[in-house]
Scaffold this active site. Structure first.
Site, PDB file in Angstrom:
ATOM      1  N   GLU A   1       8.494  12.550   0.089  1.00  0.00           N
ATOM      2  CA  GLU A   1       8.833  13.518   1.125  1.00  0.00           C
ATOM      3  C   GLU A   1       8.546  14.960   0.721  1.00  0.00           C
ATOM      4  O   GLU A   1       9.452  15.806   0.664  1.00  0.00           O
ATOM      5  CB  GLU A   1      10.303  13.366   1.535  1.00  0.00           C
ATOM      6  CG  GLU A   1      10.648  12.004   2.102  1.00  0.00           C
ATOM      7  CD  GLU A   1      12.065  11.898   2.644  1.00  0.00           C
ATOM      8  OE1 GLU A   1      12.350  10.882   3.308  1.00  0.00           O
ATOM      9  OE2 GLU A   1      12.878  12.820   2.406  1.00  0.00           O
TER      10      GLU A   1
ATOM     11  N   GLU B   1      11.181   3.849   3.251  1.00  0.00           N
ATOM     12  CA  GLU B   1      12.610   4.091   3.487  1.00  0.00           C
ATOM     13  C   GLU B   1      12.897   3.930   4.967  1.00  0.00           C
ATOM     14  O   GLU B   1      12.144   4.406   5.808  1.00  0.00           O
ATOM     15  CB  GLU B   1      13.046   5.511   3.097  1.00  0.00           C
ATOM     16  CG  GLU B   1      13.086   5.810   1.629  1.00  0.00           C
ATOM     17  CD  GLU B   1      13.581   7.233   1.346  1.00  0.00           C
ATOM     18  OE1 GLU B   1      14.318   7.795   2.183  1.00  0.00           O
ATOM     19  OE2 GLU B   1      13.218   7.776   0.290  1.00  0.00           O
TER      20      GLU B   1
END
Length: 464
Positions: free
Chosen positions: A165, A366
């Protein structure tokens, strides 16, 4: 009843700084330091010193994960733990031994390791000395650190990832002040975005030098993709959504997979006088070192509308001068976290990757639901009966399966997370795990979702 492809990877994700604790670390990362100087900003005053005690409990923790049906585990190595001297890349032998033992324990429990190199945890010394990824020198230090990881653990680890991320590094540290260094500087965030893409490519270059195109060795990156939906079909709303998509997703997707930045985004940033500083040599490094596999973190969509104030107004440059957030009436929410639940976006991601990114191999790295006060849902035996988590995962998997059935090249689904872990400023306010962690006693127990996930991963079949 939906059957997933043969050899589909059922896994879980966590990270070193969120699970290990900072036991026996020589260096601090930015969160260790931030907690040291300002502990009250962390929920209930809980910092990164113990987290889930994985440093001490990893053998038992991995056995529990296996019982929960976790067959692949994505975690990260802490730069601040592994490296003694950041300039020379000398390795801390105790840390190398620890990570080696963890990887061995994964394999002993038939858990395949997926190893990530950066999960927001810049060593604070590099942040203070150079500004972290504000500096191109730090991109070289990151590549050196990556090389050490490949050399140390590459004989046992086939699946590597450079960043988790990276957009959150921008949002938290340079735009909206929820991660250290707590800056608000839009033009600097643009340069940091470029430098992170460069750092990733330099790390991939080190990987290629060691392994070439060895078929079983793969390297990728992990991006949190938030598909952008316009508030309406009106031109101004669609223009706002177009820029938000370029900034939120394509800024990292395009260089990682296609080897270049989106031309329209570069055009806008150049017009605004905030385009990053780049050299031809650096752009060639990015072009020549694209990823093998993409990890996608997905939690919520992004909905936008035309900005209330024209971006031509006299104001400091920020990416959100081009759009305002839009809250769709009647949306389904995870109220505890404040995120919209919109599983169809996972299908939209699958089709976007299929159609616009060469149908590259990818996986859901995720996806999960964070809920507060899960003790509300304990039964008489003390087990958390988290049917809401099972329902959340089921709905997302249905849309993922649809994307796969239409040809998207997805090879796995990883829940966030295996064991309840520490979540930055939020600490343990919301719990995401298949396994509960009583942080006062470090007692860990399977939730109802763990038993459900075990059946799913064993059978490869999703049932209602």
């Amino acid at each position: 009843m939906l059957t997933f492809p043969k050899n589909f990877a059922w896994g879980a994700a966590t990270s070193g700084p969120q699970s290990e604790g900072n036991f026996k670390k020589q260096h601090q990362n930015v969160f260790d330091y931030w907690y040291q100087i300002d502990p009250q900003v962390f929920y209930d005053g809980v910092g990164p010193d113990v987290t889930s005690n994985f440093y001490n409990d990893y053998e038992e923790d991995l056995k529990l994960m296996a019982q929960a049906g976790i067959k692949v585990l994505r975690t990260s190595i802490q730069w601040s733990r592994l490296i003694d001297d950041f300039e020379t890349g000398s390795v801390n032998s105790n840390a190398a031994d620890f990570y080696g033992r963890v990887i061995d324990a994964m394999l002993e429990n038939n858990i395949t390791p997926y190893i990530n190199l950066c999960h927001f945890d810049m060593p604070v010394e590099l942040q203070h000395k150079y500004g972290g990824f504000e500096s191109k020198h730090v991109t070289d230090l990151f590549a050196l650190y990556a090389k050490r990881c490949f050399e140390l653990f590459g004989d046992k680890v086939d699946n590597w990832f450079t960043f988790n991320e990276p957009k959150v590094i921008l949002d938290g540290g340079y735009l909206y002040q929820f991660h250290y260094p707590l800056k608000v500087d839009g033009p600097l965030a643009v340069q940091v975005a470029y430098n992170i893409n460069l750092a990733s490519a330099k790390a991939i270059a080190q990987f290629r030098k060691l392994y070439g195109n060895t078929p079983n060795k793969k390297i990728g990156t992990i991006l949190n993709l938030t598909p952008v939906y316009a508030a309406s079909e009106e031109k101004q709303d669609k223009q706002a959504a177009e820029f938000a998509e370029l900034w939120a997703n394509n800024l990292f997707l395009d260089p990682a997979i296609l080897g270049h930045f989106p031309a329209k985004l570069e055009e806008i940033l150049k017009k605004d006088g905030v385009l990053w500083q780049a050299s031809t040599e650096e752009l060639d490094i990015i072009k020549e070192n694209t990823i093998d596999v993409l990890g996608v973190n997905f939690y919520h969509p992004e909905r936008v509308k035309r900005p209330a104030i024209s971006p031509d107004s006299l104001q400091d440059w920020m990416p959100d001068i081009y759009f305002d957030a839009y809250e769709m009436p009647g949306r389904v929410m995870n109220v505890d976290k404040g995120w919209e639940i919109y599983p169809k976006a996972l299908y939209d991601i699958a089709i976007n990757i299929r159609d616009n990114y060469g149908n590259i191999e990818w996986f859901v790295s995720e996806n999960g639901m964070g809920v507060s006060r899960e003790e509300r849902f304990m039964d008489d035996t003390g087990m958390v009966c988290d049917d809401y988590r099972i329902n959340f995962i089921t709905k997302h998997l249905r849309y993922l399966h649809q994307g796969i059935s239409e040809g998207s090249n997805c090879h796995g689904y990883f829940v966030w997370t295996g064991i309840d872990c520490w979540s930055w400023k939020n600490a343990y306010r919301n719990r995401y795990g298949l396994i509960r962690n009583d942080i006062h006693t470090q007692t860990k127990t399977l939730k109802k979702s763990a038993h459900w996930f075990k059946q799913l991963s064993d059978t490869n079949i999703l049932t209602d």
